[in-house]
Write a protein that holds these residues in place. Structure first.
Motif, mmCIF file in Angstrom:
data_model
loop_
_atom_site.group_PDB
_atom_site.id
_atom_site.type_symbol
_atom_site.label_atom_id
_atom_site.label_comp_id
_atom_site.label_asym_id
_atom_site.label_seq_id
_atom_site.Cartn_x
_atom_site.Cartn_y
_atom_site.Cartn_z
ATOM 1 N N PRO A 122 34.896 40.273 37.262
ATOM 2 C CA PRO A 122 35.155 40.680 35.878
ATOM 3 C C PRO A 122 34.348 41.901 35.440
ATOM 4 O O PRO A 122 34.743 42.595 34.503
ATOM 5 N N SER A 123 33.259 42.193 36.110
ATOM 6 C CA SER A 123 32.432 43.345 35.758
ATOM 7 C C SER A 123 32.967 44.662 36.336
ATOM 8 O O SER A 123 32.420 45.728 36.060
ATOM 9 N N ALA A 124 34.052 44.609 37.105
ATOM 10 C CA ALA A 124 34.581 45.796 37.781
ATOM 11 C C ALA A 124 35.092 46.838 36.790
ATOM 12 O O ALA A 124 35.537 46.515 35.683
ATOM 13 N N THR A 125 35.018 48.077 37.230
ATOM 14 C CA THR A 125 35.613 49.191 36.473
ATOM 15 C C THR A 125 36.965 49.523 37.106
ATOM 16 O O THR A 125 37.298 49.037 38.192
ATOM 17 N N LEU A 126 37.711 50.377 36.439
ATOM 18 C CA LEU A 126 38.980 50.805 37.033
ATOM 19 C C LEU A 126 38.755 51.599 38.316
ATOM 20 O O LEU A 126 39.570 51.522 39.243
ATOM 21 N N ALA A 127 37.644 52.317 38.417
ATOM 22 C CA ALA A 127 37.320 53.013 39.673
ATOM 23 C C ALA A 127 37.133 51.992 40.795
ATOM 24 O O ALA A 127 37.601 52.212 41.922
ATOM 25 N N ASP A 128 36.477 50.866 40.505
ATOM 26 C CA ASP A 128 36.312 49.806 41.502
ATOM 27 C C ASP A 128 37.679 49.257 41.927
ATOM 28 O O ASP A 128 37.922 49.022 43.110
ATOM 29 N N CYS A 129 38.557 49.073 40.955
ATOM 30 C CA CYS A 129 39.902 48.557 41.248
ATOM 31 C C CYS A 129 40.671 49.515 42.149
ATOM 32 O O CYS A 129 41.290 49.092 43.134
ATOM 33 N N VAL A 130 40.625 50.792 41.836
ATOM 34 C CA VAL A 130 41.327 51.795 42.635
ATOM 35 C C VAL A 130 40.769 51.821 44.056
ATOM 36 O O VAL A 130 41.528 51.864 45.034
ATOM 37 N N THR A 131 39.462 51.759 44.192
ATOM 38 C CA THR A 131 38.838 51.754 45.517
ATOM 39 C C THR A 131 39.321 50.560 46.329
ATOM 40 O O THR A 131 39.696 50.699 47.493
ATOM 41 N N ARG A 132 39.334 49.380 45.726
ATOM 42 C CA ARG A 132 39.792 48.158 46.426
ATOM 43 C C ARG A 132 41.271 48.266 46.800
ATOM 44 O O ARG A 132 41.657 47.877 47.896
ATOM 45 N N MET A 133 42.094 48.798 45.888
ATOM 46 C CA MET A 133 43.518 48.956 46.186
ATOM 47 C C MET A 133 43.710 49.893 47.378
ATOM 48 O O MET A 133 44.501 49.599 48.284
ATOM 49 N N GLY A 171 43.138 37.885 35.392
ATOM 50 C CA GLY A 171 44.112 38.914 35.068
ATOM 51 C C GLY A 171 44.403 39.730 36.309
ATOM 52 O O GLY A 171 43.802 39.530 37.362
ATOM 53 N N ILE A 172 45.338 40.660 36.183
ATOM 54 C CA ILE A 172 45.712 41.510 37.299
ATOM 55 C C ILE A 172 45.743 42.958 36.822
ATOM 56 O O ILE A 172 46.144 43.237 35.688
ATOM 57 N N VAL A 173 45.248 43.861 37.664
ATOM 58 C CA VAL A 173 45.299 45.296 37.384
ATOM 59 C C VAL A 173 46.200 45.919 38.440
ATOM 60 O O VAL A 173 45.951 45.778 39.635
ATOM 61 N N THR A 174 47.242 46.607 37.979
ATOM 62 C CA THR A 174 48.182 47.269 38.870
ATOM 63 C C THR A 174 47.959 48.785 38.819
ATOM 64 O O THR A 174 47.255 49.290 37.937
ATOM 65 N N GLU A 175 48.591 49.484 39.745
ATOM 66 C CA GLU A 175 48.524 50.945 39.739
ATOM 67 C C GLU A 175 48.991 51.485 38.383
ATOM 68 O O GLU A 175 48.379 52.402 37.827
ATOM 69 N N SER A 176 50.056 50.903 37.850
ATOM 70 C CA SER A 176 50.572 51.347 36.548
ATOM 71 C C SER A 176 49.565 51.115 35.439
ATOM 72 O O SER A 176 49.409 51.960 34.549
ATOM 73 N N VAL A 209 48.149 54.092 32.944
ATOM 74 C CA VAL A 209 48.273 53.999 31.482
ATOM 75 C C VAL A 209 46.893 54.053 30.828
ATOM 76 O O VAL A 209 46.692 54.777 29.843
ATOM 77 N N ALA A 210 45.938 53.310 31.370
ATOM 78 C CA ALA A 210 44.585 53.309 30.797
ATOM 79 C C ALA A 210 43.949 54.686 30.897
ATOM 80 O O ALA A 210 43.315 55.161 29.941
ATOM 81 N N ALA A 211 44.120 55.355 32.043
ATOM 82 C CA ALA A 211 43.548 56.701 32.210
ATOM 83 C C ALA A 211 44.132 57.658 31.173
ATOM 84 O O ALA A 211 43.402 58.453 30.571
ATOM 85 N N LEU A 254 37.488 56.910 35.215
ATOM 86 C CA LEU A 254 37.818 55.533 35.605
ATOM 87 C C LEU A 254 36.571 54.684 35.805
ATOM 88 O O LEU A 254 36.596 53.475 35.566
ATOM 89 N N ALA A 255 35.481 55.297 36.203
ATOM 90 C CA ALA A 255 34.227 54.564 36.403
ATOM 91 C C ALA A 255 33.636 54.061 35.087
ATOM 92 O O ALA A 255 32.763 53.189 35.090
ATOM 93 N N ASP A 256 34.110 54.598 33.969
ATOM 94 C CA ASP A 256 33.600 54.180 32.653
ATOM 95 C C ASP A 256 34.528 53.205 31.938
ATOM 96 O O ASP A 256 34.219 52.770 30.830
ATOM 97 N N ILE A 257 35.654 52.871 32.542
ATOM 98 C CA ILE A 257 36.630 51.982 31.890
ATOM 99 C C ILE A 257 36.559 50.604 32.549
ATOM 100 O O ILE A 257 36.858 50.464 33.738
#
Length: 141
Positions: free
Chosen positions: A16-27, A44-49, A53-55, A62-65
């Motif tokens: 839960p502490s992950a950022t969107l940059a962490d999510c992109v790296t894992r993907m 929850g789930i974070v998709t490429e879309s 949208v968030a960016a 992304l590292a700050d979101i």
């Protein structure tokens, strides 16, 4: 054909502490289009879309979101024994492209719209075989 026949086993997760940059790296590392935000259980789930949208909407690096800002919740689930037709209908009804596959409370995989498309010819073959069996049974052969 059942969901277990087409699903991807396992699930790529981030805390839960992950950022969107962490999510992109894992993907990118896993070669997948989504990650599940999970602590003891999927949240929850974070998709490429969701990342795109968030960016666009937040306009920060992304590292700050925080991932939880962009995650979709609740996560839709389906059983491994469900038919692929049921999975496709659930995706359509909820306007989503991914379902977590859960056996009871345990997450055992993910089934995506891409999985269904890749196996479309298998569905057609199975439908033809079932139709042929039905004709044979009805004609006593």
């Amino acid at each position: 054909m059942q969901v277990r026949d087409v699903m991807t086993t396992g699930c790529v997760t981030v805390p839960p502490s992950a950022t969107l940059a962490d999510c992109v790296t894992r993907m990118l590392m896993a070669g997948t289009g989504s990650v599940v935000i999970a602590d003891d259980a999927p949240m929850g789930i974070v998709t490429e879309s969701d990342v795109l949208v968030a960016a666009r909407d937040i306009g920060e690096p992304l590292a700050d979101i925080p991932a939880r800002v962009a995650m979709s919740q609740p996560i839709e689930r389906i059983e491994p024994a469900a038919t692929v037709r049921k999975a496709a209908a659930r995706m359509r009804d909820h306007g989503i492209k991914k379902l977590l596959v859960a056996d009871g409370v345990e997450t055992v995989g993910v089934v995506t719209m891409t999985d269904l498309v890749w196996h479309f010819s298998d569905f057609q073959r199975e439908a033809g075989e079932l139709a042929a069996e039905g004709r044979a049974w009805n004609h006593g052969t």
